[in-house]
Design a protein around this motif. Structure first.
Motif, short mmCIF file in Angstrom:
data_model
loop_
_atom_site.label_atom_id
_atom_site.label_comp_id
_atom_site.label_asym_id
_atom_site.label_seq_id
_atom_site.Cartn_x
_atom_site.Cartn_y
_atom_site.Cartn_z
N ILE A 272 0.85 -1.18 0.00
CA ILE A 272 0.00 0.00 0.00
C ILE A 272 0.89 1.24 0.00
O ILE A 272 1.67 1.46 0.93
CB ILE A 272 -0.93 0.03 1.23
N LEU B 167 -8.52 4.07 0.82
CA LEU B 167 -7.65 4.42 -0.29
C LEU B 167 -8.37 5.34 -1.30
O LEU B 167 -9.59 5.50 -1.25
CB LEU B 167 -7.17 3.15 -0.98
N PHE C 243 -8.42 -1.23 3.06
CA PHE C 243 -7.42 -2.26 3.35
C PHE C 243 -7.39 -2.45 4.86
O PHE C 243 -7.08 -1.52 5.60
CB PHE C 243 -6.04 -1.86 2.83
#
Length: 219
Positions: free
Chosen positions: A65, A97, A103
């Motif tokens: 990420i 995001l 996530f």
């Protein structure tokens, strides 16, 4: 909200770019999700991204990420209830995001098994997340505020150095906050009972960012 004094010492790796040697700060944690899922999963923070082994295989490639893809954060403890009482905790950290996907990193403990160890790990990870991206999110909104820009955070509108709270424009000095382990209350100082806004750190994106932003602006 946790203090940031629990973070582990940084490990450092060096990478040569041309004639320059760049130090990449790295912090590494090992997570086992629960007694029933004891696969060790590495969570590694670098300066511009982090990696986490979120697949159920030792040989699976870690998810990566990028820091600049993160627009929001949620975290907290979900208490797991049995038939008559609470039997465990689910520690959750959720990154929001730019593509609107989430996530999630989480791990659990049941019946107080390794509770102290798990809670300490959670504190350390949260502290590192503040260093990694949350402080930057706070400062981005801080500069927007001081530049008289308009923005919305946690469904609260900021404009011309004022905040719209329950249909009323207020200055920062006219509001205050109460922070608890799982939630935040923003209220008008002169009218606290009829003018307030409740947010939960695990449910509401960037509520921890808003907490820090208001604390910073009121200094």
């Amino acid at each position: 909200i946790l203090s940031r004094h629990y973070a582990r010492k940084s490990k450092q790796s060096k990478k040569r770019i041309g004639q320059k040697e760049v130090i990449i700060v790295m912090k590494e944690f090992v997570i086992t999700r629960s007694f029933f899922d004891n696969l060790p999963r590495k969570l590694v923070f670098y300066s511009d991204y982090f990696e986490f082994q979120n697949k159920d295989s030792r040989n699976a490639q870690a998810a990566r990420i990028e820091k600049d893809s993160i627009i929001g954060i949620k975290y907290g403890i979900h208490y797991i209830k049995g038939l008559e009482f609470y039997i465990g905790r689910d520690y959750q950290i959720i990154f929001v995001l730019k593509n609107k996907k989430e996530f999630k990193i989480n791990f659990k403990t049941f019946y107080r098994y390794k509770l102290t160890e798990k809670h300490q790990l959670y504190q350390e990870i949260i502290n590192e997340i503040w260093n990694f991206c949350v402080n930057d999110l706070v400062m981005d909104f801080y500069h927007q505020f001081n530049d008289h820009q308009s923005f919305i955070i946690c469904n609260l509108k900021f404009q011309n150095k004022q905040i719209l709270l329950n249909k009323k424009w207020l200055t920062i000095n006219e509001i205050d906050i109460k922070s608890y382990h799982d939630k935040l209350i923003i209220y008008e100082i002169e009218n606290p009972n009829n003018s307030s806004h409740l947010l939960f750190y695990l449910k509401d994106m960037n509520s921890v960012v808003l907490w820090s932003l208001i604390k910073t602006l009121k200094k």
